[in-house]
Design a protein around this motif. Sequence first.
Motif, PDB file in Angstrom:
ATOM      1  N   ASN A  22      -2.042  -7.135   3.144  1.00  0.00           N
ATOM      2  CA  ASN A  22      -2.923  -6.015   2.820  1.00  0.00           C
ATOM      3  C   ASN A  22      -3.046  -5.051   3.984  1.00  0.00           C
ATOM      4  N   GLN A  23      -3.233  -5.595   5.182  1.00  0.00           N
ATOM      5  CA  GLN A  23      -3.385  -4.748   6.363  1.00  0.00           C
ATOM      6  C   GLN A  23      -2.124  -3.953   6.637  1.00  0.00           C
ATOM      7  N   GLN A  24      -0.977  -4.601   6.467  1.00  0.00           N
ATOM      8  CA  GLN A  24       0.289  -3.899   6.677  1.00  0.00           C
ATOM      9  C   GLN A  24       0.431  -2.737   5.689  1.00  0.00           C
ATOM     10  N   LEU A  25       0.128  -3.027   4.422  1.00  0.00           N
ATOM     11  CA  LEU A  25       0.302  -1.993   3.403  1.00  0.00           C
ATOM     12  C   LEU A  25      -0.708  -0.860   3.588  1.00  0.00           C
ATOM     13  N   LEU A  26      -1.961  -1.192   3.858  1.00  0.00           N
ATOM     14  CA  LEU A  26      -2.971  -0.155   4.033  1.00  0.00           C
ATOM     15  C   LEU A  26      -2.697   0.680   5.278  1.00  0.00           C
ATOM     16  N   GLY A  27      -2.194   0.062   6.320  1.00  0.00           N
ATOM     17  CA  GLY A  27      -1.820   0.827   7.501  1.00  0.00           C
ATOM     18  C   GLY A  27      -0.706   1.813   7.198  1.00  0.00           C
ATOM     19  N   TRP A  28       0.273   1.345   6.416  1.00  0.00           N
ATOM     20  CA  TRP A  28       1.363   2.239   5.990  1.00  0.00           C
ATOM     21  C   TRP A  28       0.824   3.376   5.125  1.00  0.00           C
ATOM     22  N   TYR A  29      -0.087   3.042   4.204  1.00  0.00           N
ATOM     23  CA  TYR A  29      -0.657   4.046   3.298  1.00  0.00           C
ATOM     24  C   TYR A  29      -1.467   5.081   4.070  1.00  0.00           C
ATOM     25  N   ASP A  30      -2.211   4.648   5.075  1.00  0.00           N
ATOM     26  CA  ASP A  30      -3.003   5.593   5.867  1.00  0.00           C
ATOM     27  C   ASP A  30      -2.111   6.654   6.505  1.00  0.00           C
ATOM     28  N   ARG A  31      -0.891   6.291   6.797  1.00  0.00           N
ATOM     29  CA  ARG A  31       0.045   7.242   7.433  1.00  0.00           C
ATOM     30  C   ARG A  31       0.903   7.999   6.423  1.00  0.00           C
ATOM     31  N   ASN A  32       1.099   7.432   5.228  1.00  0.00           N
ATOM     32  CA  ASN A  32       2.117   7.977   4.318  1.00  0.00           C
ATOM     33  C   ASN A  32       1.623   8.269   2.905  1.00  0.00           C
ATOM     34  N   ALA A  33       0.327   8.270   2.658  1.00  0.00           N
ATOM     35  CA  ALA A  33      -0.191   8.486   1.306  1.00  0.00           C
ATOM     36  C   ALA A  33       0.309   9.813   0.743  1.00  0.00           C
ATOM     37  N   ARG A  34       0.749   9.756  -0.500  1.00  0.00           N
ATOM     38  CA  ARG A  34       1.169  11.003  -1.163  1.00  0.00           C
ATOM     39  C   ARG A  34      -0.044  11.894  -1.421  1.00  0.00           C
ATOM     40  N   THR A  35       0.185  13.189  -1.355  1.00  0.00           N
ATOM     41  CA  THR A  35      -0.860  14.165  -1.658  1.00  0.00           C
ATOM     42  C   THR A  35      -0.765  14.536  -3.130  1.00  0.00           C
TER      43      THR A  35
END
Length: 372
Positions: A22-35
């Motif tokens: 979860n932490q890995q994925l959320l960290g990735w999402y914080d940097r790469n979330a689509r707009t």
Amino acid sequence: MRDMDKFPAPVATPQAAETELNQQLLGWYDRNARTMPWRVSPADRARGLRPDPYRVWLSEVMLQQTTVAAVTEYFQRFTRRWPSVLDLAAAQDAEVMAEWAGLGYYARARNLLKCARVVAQELEGTFPDSYDALLKLPGIGPYTAAAVASIAFDRAETVLDGNVERVMARLHDIHDPLPAVKPVLKEHAGVLTPQLRPGDYAQAVMDLGATICTPKNPACGICPWRSPCQARIAGTAPELPKKTPKQPKPTRLGLAYLARRADGAWLLERRPDKGLLGGMLGWPGSEWNAAPDPRPPFEANWQDLGGEVRHTFTHFHLILQVKLAELPSGYNLSPGQELLTRHAFRPQDLPTVMRKAFDLWAGSEFNPGPNG
């Protein structure tokens, strides 16, 4: 030797592994979330900005079996015209169906109105914040209820769309085919759904499937779940998830009759609420089957436009023969028929298959041009 060195290193428990994922994925999402126009960014959510449940619900209904690229323009038009669920609930059915034209799966638009009116009239314009309550609303199924509860209200619900199914199948190297294996994939997805930031997590795992763990040529080298992914280790990621072969789609035939009055007015008919293209305006025509009845809506010198319309629906292919005639000036409308003046008629308000028939006329020798 230090005292701590006397003890073996702790063994990672499954729960610890899930937390790390979860932490890995959320960290990735914080940097790469689509707009996206309906999404609140992770940074804004961290600052306390909450998503609008109306916008989340509207986007999820539109996104059913439809791509983000196709939905974005429709979503922006809808929210400009009807910025709240109360505005949408007060809209005329025909106006909403016209705005939906071209997006397909028109039962979604009818259910959209039903749901908006229940929320407006029975719930004082406020969407319920739980999965079970959302599931009771018209047109909201298990996926949409989970998505709205999770994304809009941060409920720890398991969101399982096609992207998540693909991610779970690859992460666990599951080769049983869809759709039968869906419950297994949902169970795996549920185990990973966190109590902390479940709304961000739901969007993160969908983004992962849409941008990295793609159906073809997955970008495993930059995936935040690269190391634990069992399909990457086994070299099977590109072939997953497997699917049960679909039966070939049958082909149906039909006729569409374009009738235009001398002053440019068009004859259209509104299809019954139930059934394919329910509630939409279209051309008078035959049933769609193997041997359609060729009788036109009125007797006239019907001209064949010299081409055909081909369109694919979920369960069949359609081939339409298109005919044209002049509408008599004193024509009496039959039930369900409407006459639209040349200024009121908008081809973009038609469902795609009907617009294809209009485009066939527009490109034919029978089109008198902009002044005709």
